[in-house]
Motif scaffolding. Structure first.
Motif, PDB file in Angstrom:
ATOM      1  N   ALA A  35       0.831  -1.199   0.000  1.00 40.99           N
ATOM      2  CA  ALA A  35       0.000   0.000   0.000  1.00 40.99           C
ATOM      3  C   ALA A  35       0.868   1.254   0.000  1.00 40.99           C
ATOM      4  CB  ALA A  35      -0.935  -0.012   1.205  1.00 40.99           C
ATOM      5  N   ALA A  36       1.959   1.221   0.764  1.00 45.30           N
ATOM      6  CA  ALA A  36       2.852   2.375   0.815  1.00 45.30           C
ATOM      7  C   ALA A  36       3.456   2.659  -0.558  1.00 45.30           C
ATOM      8  CB  ALA A  36       3.957   2.155   1.846  1.00 45.30           C
ATOM      9  N   GLN A  37       3.791   1.617  -1.307  1.00 48.42           N
ATOM     10  CA  GLN A  37       4.354   1.801  -2.645  1.00 48.42           C
ATOM     11  C   GLN A  37       3.303   2.347  -3.600  1.00 48.42           C
ATOM     12  OE1 GLN A  37       7.664   1.375  -3.629  1.00 48.42           O
ATOM     13  NE2 GLN A  37       6.876   2.479  -5.398  1.00 48.42           N
ATOM     14  N   VAL A  38       2.067   1.858  -3.494  1.00 45.52           N
ATOM     15  CA  VAL A  38       0.985   2.360  -4.341  1.00 45.52           C
ATOM     16  C   VAL A  38       0.754   3.843  -4.062  1.00 45.52           C
ATOM     17  CG1 VAL A  38      -1.498   2.222  -4.807  1.00 45.52           C
ATOM     18  CG2 VAL A  38      -0.155   0.128  -4.639  1.00 45.52           C
ATOM     19  N   VAL A  39       0.727   4.206  -2.774  1.00 50.91           N
ATOM     20  CA  VAL A  39       0.533   5.608  -2.396  1.00 50.91           C
ATOM     21  C   VAL A  39       1.650   6.464  -2.973  1.00 50.91           C
ATOM     22  CG1 VAL A  39       0.531   7.214  -0.433  1.00 50.91           C
ATOM     23  CG2 VAL A  39      -0.830   5.114  -0.336  1.00 50.91           C
ATOM     24  N   GLN A  40       2.862   6.001  -2.845  1.00 49.40           N
ATOM     25  CA  GLN A  40       4.011   6.741  -3.373  1.00 49.40           C
ATOM     26  C   GLN A  40       3.914   6.883  -4.896  1.00 49.40           C
ATOM     27  OE1 GLN A  40       7.775   5.004  -2.283  1.00 49.40           O
ATOM     28  NE2 GLN A  40       8.955   6.467  -3.459  1.00 49.40           N
ATOM     29  N   ILE A  45       2.534  10.422  -9.614  1.00 47.39           N
ATOM     30  CA  ILE A  45       1.787  10.671 -10.854  1.00 47.39           C
ATOM     31  C   ILE A  45       0.978  11.966 -10.734  1.00 47.39           C
ATOM     32  CG2 ILE A  45      -0.148   9.838 -12.267  1.00 47.39           C
ATOM     33  CD1 ILE A  45       0.890   6.965 -11.673  1.00 47.39           C
ATOM     34  N   VAL A  46       0.328  12.158  -9.594  1.00 41.13           N
ATOM     35  CA  VAL A  46      -0.583  13.291  -9.400  1.00 41.13           C
ATOM     36  C   VAL A  46       0.167  14.608  -9.179  1.00 41.13           C
ATOM     37  CG1 VAL A  46      -2.383  14.205  -7.858  1.00 41.13           C
ATOM     38  CG2 VAL A  46      -2.429  11.799  -8.545  1.00 41.13           C
ATOM     39  N   GLU A  47       1.318  14.542  -8.537  1.00 44.88           N
ATOM     40  CA  GLU A  47       2.038  15.756  -8.132  1.00 44.88           C
ATOM     41  C   GLU A  47       2.347  16.737  -9.274  1.00 44.88           C
ATOM     42  OE1 GLU A  47       6.216  15.766  -6.535  1.00 44.88           O
ATOM     43  OE2 GLU A  47       5.091  16.257  -4.709  1.00 44.88           O
ATOM     44  N   ALA A  87      -0.854  13.035 -16.537  1.00 42.36           N
ATOM     45  CA  ALA A  87      -1.098  12.338 -15.272  1.00 42.36           C
ATOM     46  C   ALA A  87      -2.326  11.437 -15.379  1.00 42.36           C
ATOM     47  CB  ALA A  87      -1.282  13.351 -14.143  1.00 42.36           C
ATOM     48  N   PHE A  88      -3.358  11.907 -16.049  1.00 38.68           N
ATOM     49  CA  PHE A  88      -4.579  11.116 -16.210  1.00 38.68           C
ATOM     50  C   PHE A  88      -4.272   9.801 -16.921  1.00 38.68           C
ATOM     51  CE2 PHE A  88      -8.714   9.928 -17.899  1.00 38.68           C
ATOM     52  CZ  PHE A  88      -9.584  10.236 -16.851  1.00 38.68           C
ATOM     53  N   GLY A  89      -3.533   9.885 -18.018  1.00 41.76           N
ATOM     54  CA  GLY A  89      -3.166   8.672 -18.758  1.00 41.76           C
ATOM     55  C   GLY A  89      -2.305   7.730 -17.937  1.00 41.76           C
TER      56      GLY A  89
END
Length: 169
Positions: A35-40, A45-47, A87-89
């Motif tokens: 989960a921590a890796q997914v969050v990172q 991507i979003v930043e 980022a969306f893609g």
């Protein structure tokens, strides 16, 4: 002759049914990301979209207030739109749980459409309700951004809560 035939058939049977220990390494399943890796990964991507939108937000605010934005405003808005489309893609292809993916895709989409509407307004292509639409989209962007952050925090917290107390499943 019978011996040779029996030997050949036994060898061919042995070749077809390899024991599990002989499975090539390329067929071993890859462990799912934590989960921590997914969050990172999702934050990475979003930043860029968030940062580009933040750079354009002052000029968008001026448009909402019916004031003239600064020189270079269009470039900042176009940069936000481009960063958010990228980022969306990328997020569509990322390994993220549905709740996180949906919330963050929504946040990215609202940032991109906000920038797009602002560009249309600058170019004189927007209709008479464009300023009102821009205000609503700015509010939507804030709410969607908070929802993305909350989904990431829940995912991040879930992993640590389970690690601290493994009997809680």
């Amino acid at each position: 002759m019978f011996r040779k035939l029996a030997l050949v058939s036994l060898l061919s049977l042995a070749a077809c049914s390899q024991p599990a220990r002989d499975v090539p390494m390329t067929q071993v399943a890859v462990a799912a990301p934590t989960a921590a890796q997914v969050v990172q990964d999702v934050r990475a991507i979003v930043e860029p979209c968030e940062l580009a939108s933040d750079r354009a937000s002052g000029d968008i605010g001026l448009l909402v207030a019916a004031a003239s934005p600064r020189d270079g405003a269009r470039a900042a808005m176009a940069g936000a739109k481009s960063a958010c489309l990228t980022a969306f893609g990328a997020l569509q292809k990322a390994q993220a749980p549905g709740e996180v993916r949906d919330a963050c895709l929504s946040a990215i989409y609202t940032r991109e459409t906000l920038a797009d509407t602002a560009i249309e307004l600058l170019d004189g292509k927007a209709g008479p309700l464009a300023v009102t639409t821009l205000r609503y989209k700015a509010d939507d962007q804030g709410a969607a951004g908070r929802a993305c952050g909350a989904a990431l925090a829940r995912l991040d917290g879930r992993e640590f809560a389970m690690a601290a107390n493994p009997s809680r499943q």
